[in-house]
Design a protein around this motif. Structure first.
Motif: not given
Length: 388
Positions: A229-233, A196-207
């Motif tokens: 916040r720490y988890l998302a990062a 989930v974290r990898r996909a969210a980062r790749a799609d710009g969702v994390t930012d």
């Protein structure tokens, strides 16, 4: 699992075949029908409320297999569910993921709901500040209807003859403020999974999410979003270039699931000192285990610092921060290790214990490559300037 001998077979595509449905699966089917019938008027809403309560009551005692099976089906209903019950439905999805439901199949709608709740909560904070000095509402005690009326201005208009907030925006603000706690808990359950974290980062969702979380944390302490916040990062499968200034050596490592710099500091010492590449005291194996996978149970262990973590521009990378604080230089996060200016120690462990972490050494840089990279970095700032 005990099956109801009178239950009908599920004819939906992708549903159970060749067996009878469980009570939970039948309840989810009824909820799907109720969501489809929400446009039918008041009766549709009553059917939906009853169906949602039924699913919630059955999900608690349900087994892992059936909970996992219905998770993606519940997630698919989030988009068409009304705002307030949607957050409770998201919590059910999070519970299913914790019991083995496919997190990737559930993530998009849960993270979209978190984004909407954060946006609404920030909208409420901004508009609440436009009024008198009344404290922000307490979701545990205050009436959301009263907050909605206040945001509308109770019929009052501004200098241009407009209401203070349109009805939809007022609803969005109140729903976000009142449901944010549920959304962050549901999202946390999803984001403990690296996929989930990898996909969210790749799609710009994390930012987007981290920007919203940071804005919220600057404006309000009503909900503690630090863990999320720490988890998302958290950085997964992320290269890290490390330059050890005293020895002139360099190392390429790879980070997985690292959420805080205390954890990173310990694993750096284990990889480089424990691996025989740098002088110093190897960390206690218990401290290392707590930084990787072990849960803190009973006795606490103390970790000790081995380096001063420094950015290529000379600024300090604080242990209290996150690995994402390390700047990207030439396409790779780059960290300089200097001697400690003072002794450091901290309670061993991971800030987000639900996520296992690791740091692996991939290669030692050739002396000429390490020297060239070290020549391009600045000296560390003195402590007095680093803390400004």
């Amino acid at each position: 699992m005990v099956l109801d001998p009178h239950s009908a077979q599920d004819g939906r595509p992708g549903g159970p075949s060749g067996r009878q449905q469980t009570a939970l699966e039948r309840a989810v089917g009824a909820l799907e029908a109720a969501v489809a019938g929400l446009a039918d008027g008041p009766d549709g809403g009553e059917h939906f409320d009853a169906a949602l309560r039924r699913v919630g009551g059955l999900l608690g005692p349900a087994g892992e297999a059936e909970s996992a099976a219905v998770g993606p089906r519940l997630a698919a209903l989030l988009t068409d569910t009304p705002a307030f019950p949607r957050a409770h439905l998201a919590m059910m999805v999070g519970a299913c993921v914790e019991r083995g439901a496919d997190p990737a199949a559930c993530a998009d709608r849960v993270l979209a709901g978190l984004r909407e709740a954060l946006t609404g909560a920030l909208l409420l904070i901004d508009r609440w500040a436009d009024g008198d000095a009344e404290d922000l509402p307490d979701p545990d005690r205050d009436d959301p209807g009263r907050a909605h009326a206040r945001l509308l201005g109770d019929g009052r208009t501004d200098g241009h003859g407009h209401r203070r907030m349109a009805g939809w925006h007022a609803h969005r603000a109140v729903a976000g403020w009142w449901t944010l706690e549920l959304w962050q808990r549901a999202a946390f359950a999803l984001c403990t999974h690296a996929a989930v974290r990898r996909a969210a980062r790749a799609d710009g969702v994390t930012d987007v999410l981290t920007e919203l979380i940071d804005r919220y944390r600057e404006r309000s302490e009503r909900h503690d979003l630090k863990g999320l916040r720490y988890l998302a990062a958290a950085l997964d499968d992320e290269p890290l270039l490390v330059l050890h200034r005293p020895s002139g050596t360099g190392y390429l490592l790879r980070m997985d699931g690292l959420t805080d710099n205390f954890q990173l500091h310990t694993l750096l010492a284990e990889a480089l000192i424990g691996g025989g590449h740098l002088p110093g005291s190897r960390p206690d194996p218990e401290v290392v285990a707590l930084s990787r996978t072990r849960w803190l149970e009973g006795r606490r262990f103390i970790a000790t610092g081995a380096f001063n973590l420094v950015a290529p521009d000379g600024g300090w990378i604080w242990n209290e921060g996150m690995p994402e604080d390390i700047p990207v230089v030439g396409g790779v996060r780059t960290l300089v290790l200097d001697p400690q200016p003072y002794e450091r120690s901290w309670a061993a462990g991971r800030f987000v214990e639900q996520v296992p972490g690791d740091l692996r050494l991939e290669r030692v840089l050739a002396p000429e490559e390490a020297a060239a990279r070290l020549a391009a970095v600045a000296p560390a700032l003195p402590f007095e300037r680093a803390v400004r």
